[in-house]
Design a protein around this motif. Structure first.
Motif, mmCIF file in Angstrom:
data_model
loop_
_atom_site.group_PDB
_atom_site.id
_atom_site.type_symbol
_atom_site.label_atom_id
_atom_site.label_comp_id
_atom_site.label_asym_id
_atom_site.label_seq_id
_atom_site.Cartn_x
_atom_site.Cartn_y
_atom_site.Cartn_z
ATOM 1 N N GLY A 1 21.994 -22.767 -104.460
ATOM 2 C CA GLY A 1 21.952 -21.694 -103.437
ATOM 3 C C GLY A 1 21.019 -20.650 -104.131
ATOM 4 N N VAL A 2 20.051 -21.355 -104.697
ATOM 5 C CA VAL A 2 18.949 -20.272 -105.799
ATOM 6 C C VAL A 2 17.955 -21.052 -105.267
ATOM 7 C CG1 VAL A 2 17.856 -19.550 -107.938
ATOM 8 C CG2 VAL A 2 19.906 -19.733 -107.158
ATOM 9 N N THR A 3 16.396 -20.290 -104.805
ATOM 10 C CA THR A 3 15.638 -20.566 -104.617
ATOM 11 C C THR A 3 14.106 -20.783 -105.516
ATOM 12 O OG1 THR A 3 15.037 -20.207 -102.705
ATOM 13 C CG2 THR A 3 13.538 -20.670 -103.740
ATOM 14 N N TYR A 4 14.321 -21.647 -106.678
ATOM 15 C CA TYR A 4 12.727 -21.849 -107.175
ATOM 16 C C TYR A 4 12.049 -21.608 -106.901
ATOM 17 C CZ TYR A 4 17.545 -22.698 -110.072
ATOM 18 O OH TYR A 4 18.755 -21.809 -110.672
ATOM 19 N N TRP A 5 10.672 -21.360 -107.824
ATOM 20 C CA TRP A 5 9.744 -21.098 -106.948
ATOM 21 C C TRP A 5 8.880 -22.239 -108.495
ATOM 22 C CZ3 TRP A 5 9.973 -16.428 -104.605
ATOM 23 C CH2 TRP A 5 10.298 -16.717 -103.110
ATOM 24 N N VAL B 1 18.374 -14.074 -104.227
ATOM 25 C CA VAL B 1 17.676 -14.092 -105.775
ATOM 26 C C VAL B 1 16.785 -14.771 -105.748
ATOM 27 C CG1 VAL B 1 18.469 -14.198 -108.103
ATOM 28 C CG2 VAL B 1 19.948 -13.500 -106.489
ATOM 29 N N ARG B 2 16.067 -14.955 -106.767
ATOM 30 C CA ARG B 2 14.399 -15.549 -106.739
ATOM 31 C C ARG B 2 14.506 -16.279 -108.322
ATOM 32 N NH1 ARG B 2 17.128 -16.147 -102.303
ATOM 33 N NH2 ARG B 2 15.704 -16.284 -100.118
ATOM 34 N N VAL B 3 13.729 -17.776 -108.738
ATOM 35 C CA VAL B 3 13.583 -17.328 -109.652
ATOM 36 C C VAL B 3 11.933 -18.366 -109.801
ATOM 37 C CG1 VAL B 3 13.918 -18.530 -112.086
ATOM 38 C CG2 VAL B 3 15.639 -18.082 -110.817
ATOM 39 N N ILE B 4 10.898 -18.077 -110.975
ATOM 40 C CA ILE B 4 9.444 -18.089 -110.259
ATOM 41 C C ILE B 4 9.232 -18.291 -112.005
ATOM 42 C CG2 ILE B 4 8.109 -16.526 -110.764
ATOM 43 C CD1 ILE B 4 6.193 -17.100 -108.634
ATOM 44 N N LEU B 5 8.410 -19.864 -112.364
ATOM 45 C CA LEU B 5 8.358 -20.303 -113.169
ATOM 46 C C LEU B 5 6.859 -21.266 -113.349
ATOM 47 C CD1 LEU B 5 10.966 -22.796 -114.692
ATOM 48 C CD2 LEU B 5 11.049 -21.777 -112.452
ATOM 49 N N PRO B 6 6.480 -22.033 -114.520
ATOM 50 C CA PRO B 6 5.519 -22.652 -114.538
ATOM 51 C C PRO B 6 5.935 -24.156 -113.801
ATOM 52 C CG PRO B 6 5.028 -21.464 -117.053
ATOM 53 C CD PRO B 6 6.460 -21.274 -115.855
ATOM 54 N N LYS B 7 5.266 -25.114 -113.600
ATOM 55 C CA LYS B 7 5.112 -26.027 -112.790
ATOM 56 C C LYS B 7 4.653 -27.265 -113.916
ATOM 57 C CE LYS B 7 5.036 -29.991 -109.946
ATOM 58 N NZ LYS B 7 4.316 -30.180 -108.435
ATOM 59 N N TYR B 8 5.430 -27.431 -115.028
ATOM 60 C CA TYR B 8 5.349 -28.281 -116.729
ATOM 61 C C TYR B 8 5.515 -29.672 -116.115
ATOM 62 C CZ TYR B 8 6.794 -23.860 -119.138
ATOM 63 O OH TYR B 8 6.738 -22.632 -119.650
ATOM 64 N N ARG B 9 4.308 -29.693 -116.865
ATOM 65 C CA ARG B 9 4.212 -31.259 -116.482
ATOM 66 C C ARG B 9 5.653 -32.427 -116.834
ATOM 67 N NH1 ARG B 9 0.086 -35.691 -119.754
ATOM 68 N NH2 ARG B 9 0.694 -37.510 -118.956
ATOM 69 N N ARG B 10 5.656 -31.659 -117.960
ATOM 70 C CA ARG B 10 7.205 -32.656 -118.830
ATOM 71 C C ARG B 10 7.998 -31.860 -117.909
ATOM 72 N NH1 ARG B 10 7.828 -30.941 -124.453
ATOM 73 N NH2 ARG B 10 9.853 -31.836 -124.180
ATOM 74 N N ILE B 11 8.418 -31.765 -116.633
ATOM 75 C CA ILE B 11 9.659 -31.606 -115.960
ATOM 76 C C ILE B 11 10.092 -32.370 -115.167
ATOM 77 C CG2 ILE B 11 10.185 -30.144 -113.614
ATOM 78 C CD1 ILE B 11 8.866 -27.777 -114.250
ATOM 79 N N ALA B 12 11.590 -33.007 -115.350
ATOM 80 C CA ALA B 12 12.079 -34.999 -114.892
ATOM 81 C C ALA B 12 11.203 -35.067 -113.201
ATOM 82 C CB ALA B 12 13.342 -34.375 -114.682
#
Length: 473
Positions: free
Chosen positions: A81-85, A37-48
């Motif tokens: 355990g989850v890979t986030y892109w 299982v993988r997740v992909i989402l935008p790399k927002y500037r507001r990510i900590a």
């Protein structure tokens, strides 16, 4: 099986609503030796920064978006355990806001959808199932149908989940044609009011459609709840499934939660009384047996906030106290600020989003008000049940699926509910709850314990998703 979730937000990285909770917890529940299982989402500037600095750069390139050539970078972070892109592009995701409006919003998420498709082979991960979420990923099933002409993509199937049908990502037809190179056939299929709808694209092109509760799946096929897409949904009803959202029971556990004043469980409620005393002190309420009603919500008409505003005087006259936590429309902010000034010691308003405070409220309050006009699933009532805060809800969507009305003759149920949409009907069930609370505290404690015993974790729903994915093979 390889599963790739695509979404515009995800806990713990970025959140504006329940979508982030689902995308941040369901993939973890789906992890197994047989499933990647993988997740992909935008790399927002507001990510900590703690997350941004922990990311590893995977690749960068340039991709076409209509006549434009745009930078595409992808960073990676593994958590639980989850890979986030994370799709990196400062032009689209480097601003201060997560969401915007107008044609640039259409362009941002058309880019995101195109980036997901182009990133798959470069990441070495071609999924069996591409699980898309809400309108921001609505063009992905359409693009996937086009990309299947290429060998790498031939086995990719798509699932599109509706988290809230009201938001549909409508942009100009010409812009969608330009950005994604759509032909007249595709444009006609996603046409909406003379423009093009990303939500409709997901509904028309996904192999399967899901939404976040069984009742909402039925409701959205009616004109009342279908947001003008009910005809499309009825056409696809054979491919539409309602699967109830869950919560992370490990993350939300009053026996282990360090954010609250004292731990407690369904079998040991003494700690909840201590949590109530701590909440009373924090909010400036007297330390007594008066019931505390909680509202934790976006302050919008959808959430029935106008109904809540209408019953405030009745609750206070009946000896109850109210705490509201949330942000939203100015008219409701002004109303609650007024009541806080007028009813000092009985009404508290915190105009903010504060996770730690919300947990203290769930743990310390007695009843939770959630009279939504529509509610695809709702997580707040699940958290209220988990923390022994009895929900009072309108019978719609996921609220109807999770809150069983109290029956005093059978001593059953886990909350209170009403079917209409008026403040008078809301007040009637509040009065029933107050009567039970004031007259039979033992029955009330049993009601609280039954609610805490409800299992709304992800295990059962995750298995339903696995079955849905398997049916696509």
């Amino acid at each position: 099986m390889k599963i790739l979730f695509a979404a515009s937000e995800c806990l713990p990285f970025i959140k504006t609503g329940g979508l982030a909770d689902v995308v941040g917890t369901l993939p973890k529940a789906l992890l197994s030796p047989e499933d990647e299982v993988r997740v992909i989402l935008p790399k927002y500037r507001r990510i900590a920064e703690e997350y941004r600095f922990a990311m590893r750069h995977v690749f960068d390139t340039y991709i076409g978006l209509g006549w434009r050539t745009q930078y595409l970078g992808v960073d990676e972070l593994v958590k639980d355990g989850v890979t986030y892109w994370f799709v990196d592009n400062e032009f689209y995701f480097g601003g201060d806001c997560i969401y915007g409006e107008g044609e640039f919003e259409t362009e941002r998420f058309c880019f995101f959808c195109k980036a997901v498709m182009e990133a798959m082979p470069r990441l070495g991960f071609i999924p069996d199932v591409l699980h898309c979420n809400d309108w921001q990923t609505g063009y992905l099933p359409l693009l996937c149908a086009q990309y299947r002409r290429l060998p790498d993509y031939r086995g990719v199937k798509t699932v599109f989940t509706i988290h809230n049908l009201k938001f549909q990502g409508v942009g100009s037809r010409a812009l969608a044609e330009d950005l994604l190179g759509l032909g007249s056939e595709e444009l006609d299929r996603v046409e909406y009011g003379g423009g093009a709808s990303a939500m409709k694209a997901g509904l028309m092109y996904a192999n399967r459609i899901t939404t976040v509760s069984p009742t909402y799946a039925k409701e959205i096929m009616t004109p009342e709840y279908g947001e003008t897409l009910d005809v499309v949904l009825r056409m696809r009803q054979g491919d539409l499934t309602g699967i109830l959202n869950g919560i992370d029971r490990g993350l939300f556990d009053p026996w282990r939660d360090k954010s609250i004043a004292s731990r407690f469980s369904k079998n040991s409620l003494k700690g909840k009384a201590k949590c109530k005393a701590a909440l009373q002190a924090e909010l400036g309420f007297a330390k007594d047996e008066a019931p505390i009603f909680a509202v934790i919500s976006r302050l919008t008409e959808q959430k029935g906030v106008d109904l809540i505003a209408d019953v405030i005087p009745g609750i206070i006259d009946a000896g109850g106290r109210i705490v509201v936590l949330g942000m939203g429309e100015k008219r409701y902010v002004d109303t609650f600020a007024y009541y806080e000034r007028r009813c000092e010691g009985s009404f508290a308003f915190r105009c903010e989003m504060n996770d730690a405070l919300s947990r203290r409220i769930y743990a310390g309050a007695d009843m939770f008000l959630m009279p939504s006009r529509f509610e695809p699933c709702g997580l707040s009532q699940l958290l209220a049940l988990r923390y022994g805060c009895v929900p009072i809800v309108r019978e719609t969507g996921g609220l109807a699926d999770t809150v069983t009305p109290y029956n005093r003759f059978e001593d059953s149920g886990n909350g209170f509910s009403f079917a209409g949409c008026t403040a008078q009907e809301l007040w009637c069930v509040i009065a029933l709850a107050l009567e039970l609370y004031n007259s039979d505290r033992e029955a009330w404690q049993r009601l609280v314990s039954r609610g805490m015993a409800c299992d709304f974790g992800w295990a059962r729903s995750a298995e339903l998703y696995r079955q849905l994915y398997a049916s696509l093979r």
